[in-house]
Design an enzyme around this catalytic site. Structure first.
Site, short mmCIF file in Angstrom:
data_model
loop_
_atom_site.label_atom_id
_atom_site.label_comp_id
_atom_site.label_asym_id
_atom_site.label_seq_id
_atom_site.Cartn_x
_atom_site.Cartn_y
_atom_site.Cartn_z
N GLU A 28 0.80 -1.22 0.00
CA GLU A 28 0.00 0.00 0.00
C GLU A 28 0.84 1.28 0.00
O GLU A 28 0.29 2.37 0.04
CB GLU A 28 -0.93 0.02 1.21
CG GLU A 28 -1.99 -1.09 1.19
CD GLU A 28 -2.99 -1.00 2.34
OE1 GLU A 28 -2.82 -0.08 3.19
OE2 GLU A 28 -3.91 -1.82 2.39
N ARG A 52 2.26 2.13 4.54
CA ARG A 52 1.93 3.10 3.50
C ARG A 52 3.06 4.08 3.16
O ARG A 52 2.85 5.00 2.38
CB ARG A 52 0.66 3.87 3.87
CG ARG A 52 -0.54 2.95 3.86
CD ARG A 52 -1.87 3.62 4.06
NE ARG A 52 -2.79 2.59 4.49
CZ ARG A 52 -3.06 2.32 5.75
NH1 ARG A 52 -2.54 3.05 6.72
NH2 ARG A 52 -3.86 1.32 6.06
N ASP A 73 -18.03 1.66 11.95
CA ASP A 73 -16.65 1.71 11.47
C ASP A 73 -16.49 2.80 10.42
O ASP A 73 -15.72 2.66 9.47
CB ASP A 73 -16.22 0.34 10.91
CG ASP A 73 -14.71 0.26 10.67
OD1 ASP A 73 -13.97 1.03 11.31
OD2 ASP A 73 -14.28 -0.55 9.83
N CYS A 82 -11.71 -16.99 11.38
CA CYS A 82 -10.84 -17.29 10.23
C CYS A 82 -11.16 -16.50 8.97
O CYS A 82 -10.27 -16.24 8.16
CB CYS A 82 -10.93 -18.78 9.89
SG CYS A 82 -10.85 -19.91 11.30
N CYS A 107 -9.30 -13.38 7.22
CA CYS A 107 -8.01 -13.58 6.54
C CYS A 107 -8.11 -14.60 5.41
O CYS A 107 -7.62 -14.36 4.31
CB CYS A 107 -6.95 -14.04 7.54
SG CYS A 107 -6.41 -12.76 8.70
#
Length: 718
Positions: A92, A144, A333, A636, A639
């Site tokens: 990124e 970044r 969020d 799980c 990911c």
């Protein structure tokens, strides 16, 4: 670990191709010559050949005045050189270029200095971040970028360190731990240097931390000040610049008995940190609440300052100047950490110094930088959580059903936690007057978690939506693909509307560069890197980069030759877990890609390894598989992909040889055999029966995959 299990795990790693990678070379070839100082940074716009700070100048508009590459000749743009990285994890970083040297970070917080013309490695540095720390990086082991100042290169590490390296040799000058190592903090954002101080924030709110931004002396690493963005859970002063604001007004916006006192409250400053020279102030974007759910976090209807806010601080002292909260009492969020652009805009016949902001919540804000007062707030994508803003109070007109913590049911948010616009940099072209936003729409569910219990060091969201478990079968996967959208929105911030949009086949596209050559550049998750006309969005050129390209491109010039540079490597919050990629097979390692007119470099051909499904011979009762599905979704899926539909960045468990062997499975999931690769032990979280149930569910998905691929092979054979 026995030999058989060790062999199986080794084979799985080789096939998966997603390891951290070995340590990089520590060459000491000379790099930069003249130092980047305050004057060079202040006058960066007068030197378009270099890219000295994260957004090129302190305005962070990601506009290059270079014109050698333009809309008439961009079709002749070709690869000048590339540099292979040591991992296929997300890339990124926005590279910087000074004095003919390209500086960039890679996954796992490593740093490279490369000759900007030839791509020759000058030096590299590996801070040796513990692999287990990868679990507490909500959104991949990304980084970044760096900052440059006075002959030094500064960067943050995933485990919370801020490190200064000598720009010529890459050797460490100083290192400081910026976070409490007993809490799940991380750093993925790029630091900024302002007036001899290095500014750095952190992440970790999804796991449970208290946010802040810190300033360190650029020469010594000594902390100068720290501003907290959530209140002290012990109810006492921090002896920090933020004390005054919390005493006067911010502290009263938090509940007295909420979970924030234990979990931390959140508000991490994990990306946007921008210096406003005109008013000598530091502008920070503040993140989400911890936990997300306001009922759990705060216990009342408080605004919870400074969550989801833009805050202005004195860069010398850290003292509070002003703030604007974009999403009061946020619980979706909806971070305000997305990139901030500074500009002068003519509004109602008067030139005003403003900032442009397009955060996760789907509204584009024009904010007066002198006062912090909003000028406008207009949705740039469809939204269903609010019906605009009250122009007197500048508070959102919330839809009651969106406040999921206050009622039962599963509410589907648009936009969502993935964001209408996430970390991917947007860009502003002063010649077109347009802001180019990498926008997206990804479905996400929200439901009050009435059984919430704080789990130290793990995910603590307070969102119990069952819809987030993911598509259960290929039909569900197809429906999810149809519901996800991606686009570039060419936004006119004065007229408050889109001039045009560039539609993508899906979300997850990269950061944007715009140039005086009437161009915009953007990469995609499928590995394409594309140039469009900046005035109308017409596609002009593309390059097949093999690995997903999501980072922010830059442009620079050396010896009269203009270059375009970008990092390649799919990953990030959406990239590591999306099931929407065309293949779940491993991708090639990331690269630094650099282009110029008439370049002659070629990428080597890449053929993904064939990885068949690996279901074990054992079968389980349906009830066990069903329990495993729920456990997989909570532990799980973020990911390895929802419902096991992986995109290949992190291993597709349906295809892993570890799945076929019970001892190997237990060694990895419970024993932590791959902890140094980011796969921690779940022994303290899951019982042996639960670990086995997850295997049962993955096995059922693997058998279904095997059957589908066999049917496909038979059809193709006919």
């Amino acid at each position: 670990m026995n030999i058989r299990v060790s062999l199986i795990i080794s084979v799985a790693l080789a096939l998966a191709g997603c390891s951290r990678g070995g340590e990089m070379r520590q060459d000491s070839v000379a790099g930069a010559s003249s130092a980047v100082d305050a004057q060079r940074l202040a006058d960066a716009d007068a030197n378009p050949d270099e890219w000295l700070t994260h957004g090129r100048t302190y305005n962070e508009d990601r506009f290059s005045p270079l014109t050698q590459i333009d809309d008439a000749n961009v079709g002749k743009l070709q690869l000048a050189w590339y540099y292979d990285l040591d991992t296929n994890r997300g890339q990124e970083a926005t590279p910087l270029m000074a004095n003919g040297v390209l500086y960039t970070t890679t996954a796992w917080s490593k740093v490279l200095a490369l000759d900007a013309v030839s791509g020759k490695l000058l030096w590299s540095y590996d801070p040796e971040v513990p692999g287990a720390k990868g679990y507490q990086a909500c959104c991949d082991v990304v980084n970044r970028g760096v900052a440059l100042w006075n002959g030094k290169v500064y960067f943050g590490t995933l485990d919370g360190r801020l490190i200064a390296l000598d720009a010529k040799s890459g050797r460490p000058v100083w290192s400081v731990q910026t976070t409490d190592t007993t809490r799940p903090y991380s750093i993925t954002g790029a630091p900024r240097v302002v007036k001899g101080k290095v500014m750095i924030g952190n992440g970790g709110a999804d796991f449970g931390v208290r946010g802040y931004v810190s300033a360190y002396d650029a020469e010594t690493g000594k902390m100068a000040w720290r501003f907290y963005t959530a209140p002290n859970p012990e109810g006492k002063p921090d002896n920090a610049p933020s004390d005054a604001a919390f005493d006067r007004f911010a502290g009263a916006t938090w509940g007295k008995n909420g979970a924030w006192k234990e979990v931390g409250g959140g508000g991490t400053v994990w990306d946007a940190i921008v210096y406003d020279q005109a008013f000598d102030q530091l502008l920070i974007g503040v993140g989400n609440g911890s936990p997300w759910n306001r009922r759990i976090r705060s216990g009342d209807k408080g605004d919870n300052l400074f969550l989801s806010s833009v805050v202005a601080l004195d860069p010398d002292t850290g003292a509070y100047k002003w703030h604007y909260q974009e999403t009061p009492g946020e619980e979706w969020d909806f971070t305000a950490t997305q990139p901030i652009i500074l500009a002068d805009a003519t509004i109602d016949g008067r030139v005003r110094k403003v900032l442009y902001h397009a955060p996760k919540n789907g509204f584009f804000y024009v904010i007066d930088r002198e006062t912090g007062g909003p000028v406008s707030a207009t949705n740039f994508v469809p939204v269903n959580w609010a019906d605009g803003y009250d122009s007197k109070t500048w508070r959102p007109k919330e839809r009651p059903e969106a406040r999921y913590s206050e009622h039962d049911g599963d509410w589907q948010g648009t936009p969502s936690a993935f964001g209408a616009h996430n970390w991917q940099p947007m860009a502003f072209n002063p010649r077109t007057g347009l802001v180019y936003i990498p926008a997206q729409a990804i479905p996400f569910g929200y439901a009050d978690d009435k059984a919430f219990k704080y789990a130290p060091g793990h995910w603590n969201l307070g969102d119990a939506s069952p819809s987030n478990l993911g598509p259960r079968n290929p039909a569900g996967l197809a429906a999810l693909k149809a519901a996800t959208k991606g686009r570039i929105v060419a936004w006119d911030p004065v007229a408050k509307k889109a001039r045009f949009t560039i539609e993508h086949p899906g979300p997850g596209y990269g950061g944007i560069l715009t140039t005086a050559g009437n161009l915009i550049f953007q990469g995609g998750p499928d590995g394409t890197f594309t140039a469009y006309r900046a005035d109308n969005g017409a596609k002009l050129w593309s390059f097949a980069g093999q690995s997903g390209i999501i980072g922010g491109p830059i442009s620079f010039a050396v010896g009269g030759q203009q270059y375009i540079a970008v990092m390649a490597g799919l990953g990030g919050a959406f990239g590591i877990s999306t099931p929407l990629a065309p293949t779940s097979h491993p991708r090639p390692n990331g690269r630094v890609l650099v282009f110029r007119l008439g370049g002659s470099a070629k990428l080597p051909a890449y053929t993904p390894p064939h990885m068949p499904a690996q279901p074990p011979a054992k079968t389980w009762p349906a009830s066990v598989e069903q329990m495993g599905e729920l456990l997989y979704g909570g532990n799980c899926g973020l990911c390895h992909g929802p419902s096991t539909f992986s995109n290949g960045v992190i291993p597709d468990l349906r295809r892993s040889p570890v799945l076929a062997d019970a001892d190997a499975w237990n060694a990895v999931v419970s024993g932590g055999a791959l902890a140094d690769r980011g796969m921690i032990s779940f022994a303290k979280i899951l019982t042996p029966e639960q670990v086995d149930a997850i295997r049962a569910y993955v096995a059922s998905q693997s058998r279904a995959l095997q059957a589908r691929e066999a049917d496909k092979a038979r059809i193709e054979k006919k």
